[in-house]
Design an enzyme around this catalytic site. Structure first.
Site, PDB file in Angstrom:
ATOM      1  N   ARG A  45     -46.168  -2.193  29.485  1.00  0.00           N
ATOM      2  CA  ARG A  45     -45.455  -0.925  29.687  1.00  0.00           C
ATOM      3  C   ARG A  45     -45.281  -0.677  31.175  1.00  0.00           C
ATOM      4  O   ARG A  45     -44.239  -0.217  31.633  1.00  0.00           O
ATOM      5  CB  ARG A  45     -46.196   0.255  29.030  1.00  0.00           C
ATOM      6  CG  ARG A  45     -45.591   1.602  29.439  1.00  0.00           C
ATOM      7  CD  ARG A  45     -45.950   2.792  28.562  1.00  0.00           C
ATOM      8  NE  ARG A  45     -47.277   2.759  28.006  1.00  0.00           N
ATOM      9  CZ  ARG A  45     -48.411   2.981  28.705  1.00  0.00           C
ATOM     10  NH1 ARG A  45     -48.360   3.259  29.991  1.00  0.00           N
ATOM     11  NH2 ARG A  45     -49.577   2.915  28.104  1.00  0.00           N
ATOM     12  N   TYR A  97     -21.214  13.331  28.867  1.00  0.00           N
ATOM     13  CA  TYR A  97     -21.442  12.641  27.599  1.00  0.00           C
ATOM     14  C   TYR A  97     -22.070  13.630  26.604  1.00  0.00           C
ATOM     15  O   TYR A  97     -22.974  14.392  26.969  1.00  0.00           O
ATOM     16  CB  TYR A  97     -22.373  11.460  27.874  1.00  0.00           C
ATOM     17  CG  TYR A  97     -22.874  10.766  26.641  1.00  0.00           C
ATOM     18  CD1 TYR A  97     -22.022  10.024  25.843  1.00  0.00           C
ATOM     19  CD2 TYR A  97     -24.216  10.839  26.279  1.00  0.00           C
ATOM     20  CE1 TYR A  97     -22.491   9.385  24.710  1.00  0.00           C
ATOM     21  CE2 TYR A  97     -24.696  10.196  25.150  1.00  0.00           C
ATOM     22  CZ  TYR A  97     -23.823   9.480  24.361  1.00  0.00           C
ATOM     23  OH  TYR A  97     -24.288   8.854  23.249  1.00  0.00           O
ATOM     24  N   ASP A 170     -24.286   9.866  36.714  1.00  0.00           N
ATOM     25  CA  ASP A 170     -24.204   8.952  35.579  1.00  0.00           C
ATOM     26  C   ASP A 170     -23.000   8.050  35.839  1.00  0.00           C
ATOM     27  O   ASP A 170     -21.847   8.482  35.777  1.00  0.00           O
ATOM     28  CB  ASP A 170     -24.030   9.764  34.282  1.00  0.00           C
ATOM     29  CG  ASP A 170     -24.000   8.876  33.042  1.00  0.00           C
ATOM     30  OD1 ASP A 170     -23.661   7.684  33.156  1.00  0.00           O
ATOM     31  OD2 ASP A 170     -24.301   9.388  31.946  1.00  0.00           O
ATOM     32  N   LYS A 195     -23.547   0.015  27.618  1.00  0.00           N
ATOM     33  CA  LYS A 195     -22.097  -0.029  27.752  1.00  0.00           C
ATOM     34  C   LYS A 195     -21.650  -1.226  28.602  1.00  0.00           C
ATOM     35  O   LYS A 195     -21.869  -2.341  28.187  1.00  0.00           O
ATOM     36  CB  LYS A 195     -21.611   1.312  28.319  1.00  0.00           C
ATOM     37  CG  LYS A 195     -22.290   2.541  27.672  1.00  0.00           C
ATOM     38  CD  LYS A 195     -21.950   2.735  26.215  1.00  0.00           C
ATOM     39  CE  LYS A 195     -22.786   3.792  25.496  1.00  0.00           C
ATOM     40  NZ  LYS A 195     -22.849   5.103  26.140  1.00  0.00           N
TER      41      LYS A 195
HETATM   42  C1  LIG Z   1     -23.640   6.255  26.004  1.00  0.00           C
HETATM   43  C2  LIG Z   1     -23.790   7.119  27.185  1.00  0.00           C
HETATM   44  C3  LIG Z   1     -25.023   7.706  27.489  1.00  0.00           C
HETATM   45  C4  LIG Z   1     -26.242   7.573  26.596  1.00  0.00           C
HETATM   46  O1  LIG Z   1     -26.712   6.270  26.577  1.00  0.00           O
HETATM   47  P1  LIG Z   1     -27.515   5.624  25.327  1.00  0.00           P
HETATM   48  O2  LIG Z   1     -27.739   4.233  25.804  1.00  0.00           O
HETATM   49  O3  LIG Z   1     -26.601   5.706  24.149  1.00  0.00           O
HETATM   50  O4  LIG Z   1     -28.757   6.409  25.147  1.00  0.00           O
HETATM   51  C5  LIG Z   1     -25.105   8.465  28.644  1.00  0.00           C
HETATM   52  N1  LIG Z   1     -24.041   8.655  29.441  1.00  0.00           N
HETATM   53  C6  LIG Z   1     -22.837   8.116  29.162  1.00  0.00           C
HETATM   54  C7  LIG Z   1     -21.697   8.368  30.079  1.00  0.00           C
HETATM   55  C8  LIG Z   1     -22.671   7.334  28.033  1.00  0.00           C
HETATM   56  O5  LIG Z   1     -21.466   6.821  27.753  1.00  0.00           O
END
Ligand SMILES: *Cc1c(COP(=O)(O)O)cnc(C)c1O
Length: 385
Positions: A45, A97, A170, A195
């Site tokens: 961890r 998001y 983000d 993504k």
């Molecule tokens: C998908 C997404 C998230 C969340 O991520 P997860 O891996 O699904 O927890 C956060 N911000 C953006 C812009 C996203 O597209």
């Protein structure tokens, strides 16, 4: 060295034991100690060599000095949120998001964290007027999901730093190949590595990167204390994804440009939202702070019914949530990814369709969209008669 070279080599020395060119998957929970307290690794961890390779490569690509990997994008966001406390004020762009909005409004707000949600326009016009000395965190996402609004990161960071707030960006939609928020003044970059970074729709993961050693120490403490880490295999898949990030992003951008060009001239499309369009309100900022405009495209059609029908009709574009993989995806944000903002004053328009443009042949993508749009358009016209 250039981005493409760092993506393939940084954090990824050949394995000292075997010479393996690819960083091995250290699928272990614990490590033998030479004597009590004498070890390089103690417990997985806290640290794992596969995860560390990915973290080092991410730090390099974002222009930071430290990276921390998490089990999902939301796990990264949750961990970063532990840098602030109840009664602190957080200013967030409103078009975040859907899951981030849910985390803020349904998990943290009831615990006494104070949130102000500000539109991208308002952020760009006068960020300072939305901040005060109680503001500890400014949470930005650009381009935003799903409306593809663009926020001037450098200007927002200056205003935030004037009141002593941390700036989190983000960077999931752009990826570090297209945009590096730390170089524009942000303190922390977060990603859903699910993504573009993973890039193949085969993992869920997250990451946070900073160039500040003290902040990294806090994030490392929180990563270990909260424990929202990825397993070694997912860290390895992310690392593999990074190697092709640059070529994938170039193709995502090129295909998106072709799709946007086509949608712009289509009679069934009311409006295309893409920062690469000169008509887009954030175009000039995007041109300044991004290398290219990305693979995400949204568009408005005449009705919710047409939007819902057309996303179910495509053959090459898969009807699915998520984004950033090699395969093209289509979805209806109001009922899918952004259903959690339905009660918010900035709910997603119900006639909006979101595309994650993949790296298939652009001609095939356009032909498939055309088919879905023209059938829908004709039936929509019939229903008006
Ligand atoms: C998908 C997404 C998230 C969340 O991520 P997860 O891996 O699904 O927890 C956060 N911000 C953006 C812009 C996203 O597209």
């Amino acid at each position: 060295m250039d981005f493409e070279t760092r993506a393939i080599h940084d954090g990824q020395e050949p394995d000292p034991l075997t010479g393996a060119v690819t960083v091995p998957i250290y699928q272990t929970s614990t490590y033998v100690q030479q004597a009590v307290g004498e070890f390089r690794y103690d417990y997985a961890r806290t640290a794992n060599p596969t995860r560390e390779a990915f973290e080092a490569c991410m730090a390099s690509l974002e222009g930071g000095s430290h990276g921390r990997a998490f089990g999902s994008g939301m796990a990264a966001a949750t961990t970063v949120m532990h840098l602030v406390s109840p009664d602190d004020r957080i200013v967030s762009v409103n078009d975040v998001y859907g899951g981030t909005y849910r985390l803020f409004s349904k998990v943290y707000a009831p615990k006494g964290y104070e949130f102000s949600f500000v539109s991208a326009d308002a952020c760009n016009q006068d960020m300072a007027s939305h901040l005060d000395e109680r503001t500890r965190l400014v949470w930005l996402e650009t381009p935003t999901n799903p409306l593809l609004n663009v926020i001037d990161i450098a200007a927002a960071a200056r205003a935030a730093h004037d009141v002593g707030a941390l700036v989190v960006v983000d960077n999931t939609f752009a990826s570090p190949y297209l945009q590096r928020p730390l170089e524009l003044g942000a303190d922390i970059v977060v990603h859903s590595t699910t993504k573009y970074l993973g890039g193949h729709s085969d993992l869920v993961g997250g990451c946070a990167v900073t160039a500040d050693a003290a902040l990294d120490e806090q994030l490392g403490f929180l990563q270990n204390s909260l424990g929202a880490i990825p397993g070694p295999f997912d860290a390895w898949l992310c690392l593999r994804g990074l190697k092709t990030l640059a070529v994938r992003m170039r193709q995502h951008c090129e295909n998106a440009r072709a799709v946007v060009g086509h949608l712009e001239g289509h009679s069934a499309v009311e409006k295309v939202l893409y920062p690469g369009l000169t008509s887009h309100p954030g175009h000039e900022i995007a041109e300044r702070q991004m290398r290219d405009f990305g693979g995400m495209v949204s568009f408005l059609v005449e009705s919710e019914q047409l939007a819902v029908d057309l996303v179910a009709r495509t053959k090459v574009w898969a009807l699915a949530e998520s984004l950033g993989g090699v395969e093209s995806l289509i979805e209806h944000p109001a009922r899918m990814t952004h259903a959690s903002t339905a009660d918010a004053p900035f709910a997603t328009p119900s006639n909006l369709v979101r595309l994650s443009v993949g790296i298939e042949s652009a001609d095939d993508l356009i032909e498939d969209l055309d088919m879905a749009l023209s059938v829908g358009h004709r039936s929509a016209l019939r229903s008006h008669q």
